[in-house]
Design an enzyme around this catalytic site. Structure first.
Site, PDB file in Angstrom:
ATOM      1  N   GLY A 185     -93.926  35.323 -11.366  1.00 49.54           N
ATOM      2  CA  GLY A 185     -94.870  36.630 -11.467  1.00 49.54           C
ATOM      3  C   GLY A 185     -95.085  36.811 -12.903  1.00 49.54           C
ATOM      4  N   CYS A 216     -88.585  31.124 -11.670  1.00 44.73           N
ATOM      5  CA  CYS A 216     -89.361  31.855 -12.735  1.00 44.73           C
ATOM      6  C   CYS A 216     -88.859  33.392 -12.866  1.00 44.73           C
ATOM      7  CB  CYS A 216     -90.764  31.727 -12.839  1.00 44.73           C
ATOM      8  SG  CYS A 216     -91.148  29.888 -13.268  1.00 44.73           S
ATOM      9  N   TYR A 217     -89.899  34.312 -12.544  1.00 45.88           N
ATOM     10  CA  TYR A 217     -89.412  35.579 -12.390  1.00 45.88           C
ATOM     11  C   TYR A 217     -88.421  35.901 -11.596  1.00 45.88           C
ATOM     12  CZ  TYR A 217     -90.101  40.706 -11.922  1.00 45.88           C
ATOM     13  OH  TYR A 217     -89.873  42.032 -12.020  1.00 45.88           O
ATOM     14  N   HIS A 247     -91.642  25.979 -12.201  1.00 50.27           N
ATOM     15  CA  HIS A 247     -92.257  25.757 -10.722  1.00 50.27           C
ATOM     16  C   HIS A 247     -92.154  24.618  -9.926  1.00 50.27           C
ATOM     17  CE1 HIS A 247     -94.214  29.690 -11.271  1.00 50.27           C
ATOM     18  NE2 HIS A 247     -94.430  29.572 -12.508  1.00 50.27           N
ATOM     19  N   GLU A 284     -93.030  24.260  -7.097  1.00 49.21           N
ATOM     20  CA  GLU A 284     -93.898  24.036  -5.949  1.00 49.21           C
ATOM     21  C   GLU A 284     -95.109  23.441  -6.442  1.00 49.21           C
ATOM     22  OE1 GLU A 284     -94.514  28.196  -7.996  1.00 49.21           O
ATOM     23  OE2 GLU A 284     -92.907  26.700  -7.883  1.00 49.21           O
ATOM     24  N   ASP A 322    -113.954  24.433   6.799  1.00 49.80           N
ATOM     25  CA  ASP A 322    -113.262  25.578   7.033  1.00 49.80           C
ATOM     26  C   ASP A 322    -113.950  26.443   8.307  1.00 49.80           C
ATOM     27  OD1 ASP A 322    -111.964  24.875   4.704  1.00 49.80           O
ATOM     28  OD2 ASP A 322    -113.274  25.971   3.607  1.00 49.80           O
ATOM     29  N   LYS A 378    -106.747  23.861   2.122  1.00 50.42           N
ATOM     30  CA  LYS A 378    -107.754  23.113   2.718  1.00 50.42           C
ATOM     31  C   LYS A 378    -107.196  21.736   3.333  1.00 50.42           C
ATOM     32  CE  LYS A 378    -111.816  22.771   1.787  1.00 50.42           C
ATOM     33  NZ  LYS A 378    -113.210  23.621   2.282  1.00 50.42           N
TER      34      LYS A 378
END
Length: 512
Positions: free
Chosen positions: A56, A83-84, A169, A171, A227, A368
């Site tokens: 964050g 992180c945060y 991070h 991710e 989509d 997506k």
């Protein structure tokens, strides 16, 4: 959707929170994002195998720092702070967090130190993606440092109590071994079991739609892209012919897109699609508008007006179906945590505050590539699944400055050349997006020994897997040369072509 035994992610406002969920879903384990302020009872009801505290933009010592119930650390399940999340965990256990003299944003080198099951299969040095201005200067009691960078603590843990944290991070794709770190946390530490796949997503979505709509009808806003098409097929499975599909020619579509898309949706998908020609009214709403946020909002409002008019033709229709994806949501509004707004999307932040419909957005928490995978499971044709993403506001956000019929015509021709040459070179399916942008800039040129004063066009091509991050594509010089030559020679009014070499972040994929 609630599946016990998954991973609960508490969102402290990171732009990458949904990426954490996506990485875990790739391991076929259910994950759900909750705001960091979620009641403890809500978390307990999900019976998670583990918790992840997201990153964050805040500092833990700020008075306005996002707050999480400290009792989440007493649930008896492993916790991973990112992180945060690391800083919040350290702060809660009595550690000291301070502003760093040397902040770390972007690539960083991490050196693995003490033995940790998080890093047991990792090399001693990793290239990771950092994004922090604070760092831990004193560890809490019971914690040890397990990795470091040149400037900061990079990972800590109290393995005995099941607390782990990293100051980078894992991710994002930029982090080496990031997916493996998350995999080890999910399976080796949390002992989670695979419980998430495309079949279950489809079944749960169809069941949820059927229960919500009941015996009523819905109208679907088709854009011609993957989509909205997947959303339409999902809703059609749930309620059948009570779904009315509408495809609107806003005057902001690409060259020949309206007739080609209508044919594709009707012939290939077998959907009952109503085509509505509304270009005049959309262009009138955009007259004199140059601010991109205002463009998006006006387009969003006009879409709703068109759909409301169409719905009245069929009596009362309560629900509007949209193919909204998570990148649309996270860049438009903060929904599940204190994330910063990047830009509004016409089908999220651009919607009017009072609407004549209730929204059904079955893809709202997906990326997506996840939607494409679901589309394949549903039997959608490859010609539709491979189409590049196209912004909801269409060419309005690729014509920088005022949108006019004349400027749209220039962009359509230039954009068609870009796509055609990318396809000829066999690069189309290797790229996330490739398109042209008409700049509000005129430049001097020489053509046929005469002075010209024409528009400049920027060519944008990126590679990505989820649109949350993207890198500019290193297109072959000969392809760029052909694109540039053709645009200047064939599109009267354009005399200069430039190539965009910006990545996301710091830039976004679209220019507006």
């Amino acid at each position: 959707m609630e599946i016990p035994g998954g991973i609960v992610i508490l969102d402290f406002g990171s732009q990458y929170t949904q990426l954490i969920a996506r990485r875990i879903r790739e391991q076929q384990v259910f994950s759900v994002i909750l705001p960091c302020t979620a009641p403890l009872e809500t978390i307990q009801r999900l019976k998670p195998s583990g918790l992840i505290l997201s990153g964050g933009p805040s500092s833990v010592y700020d008075q306005t720092a996002p707050y999480c119930d400290p009792r989440v650390l007493t649930l008896g399940v492993p916790v991973l702070g990112i992180c945060y999340g690391l800083q919040w965990m350290a702060h809660q256990f009595g550690g000291v967090v301070q502003p760093a003299e040397r902040r770390e944003y972007g690539p960083a080198q991490v050196e693995i130190e003490n033995g940790s099951c998080l890093f047991s299969t990792m090399p001693k040095r990793l290239r990771v993606w950092a994004s922090h201005g604070d760092h831990v200067v004193q560890l809490p009691a019971g914690f040890q440092r397990t990795a470091r960078t040149e400037n900061a603590v990079a990972a800590i843990e109290d393995g005995a109590r099941g607390f782990f944290a990293v100051q980078f991070h894992p991710e994002v794709q930029h982090t080496e071994g990031g997916t493996e770190i998350l995999r080890r946390f999910v399976f080796e530490i949390c002992r989670a079991q695979p419980n998430w796949n495309r079949t279950s997503i489809i079944a749960d979505a169809v069941d949820s739609i059927r229960q919500r709509v009941g015996s009523e009808s819905a109208i679907c806003a088709l854009s011609g892209g993957v989509d909205s098409a997947v959303a339409a097929v999902l809703v059609h499975r749930a309620i059948g012919e009570r779904l009315v599909n509408v495809f609107v020619d806003t005057g902001l579509l690409r060259k020949n897109e309206f007739p080609q898309t209508l044919d594709l949706l009707r012939r290939q998908l077998g959907l009952n699609v109503i085509g509505v020609e509304a270009s005049g009214r959309f262009l009138e709403r955009l007259r004199g508008v140059t601010d991109p946020e205002e463009k998006r909002k006006r387009i969003g409002h006009e879409f709703i007006e068109v759909f409301a008019e169409q719905a009245r033709r069929f009596g009362h229709i309560r629900f509007l179906v949209q193919g909204t994806l998570y990148p649309d949501v996270i860049e438009s509004v903060s929904v599940k945590g204190p994330a910063a707004t990047i830009k509004s999307h016409h089908n999220v932040g651009g919607l009017p505050s009072v609407m004549p419909f209730e929204l059904i957005e079955p893809l709202r928490d997906l990326f997506k590539d996840e939607v494409r995978a679901i589309g394949r499971e549903l039997g959608l044709p490859d010609v539709l699944l491979s189409k590049h993403p196209f912004p909801g506001p269409g060419l309005a956000v690729r014509v920088l400055g005022e949108v006019t019929v004349e400027r749209l015509a220039l962009l359509r021709e230039a954009d068609a050349i870009v796509v055609e040459e990318i396809q000829k070179a066999g690069l189309y399916e290797k790229l996330w997006q490739a398109f042209a942008v008409l700049l509000p800039v005129r430049t001097v040129g020489v053509m046929g020994d005469e002075r010209t004063y024409g528009y400049a066009v920027a060519v944008r091509a990126v590679i990505s897997s989820d649109a949350m991050t993207a890198d500019w594509a290193r297109l072959p010089a000969e392809v760029l040369e052909v694109i540039s030559t053709r645009i200047v020679n064939e599109v009267r009014g354009i005399n200069r072509v430039v190539y965009d070499i910006s990545s996301k972040p710091p830039s976004t994929i679209e220019w507006e």
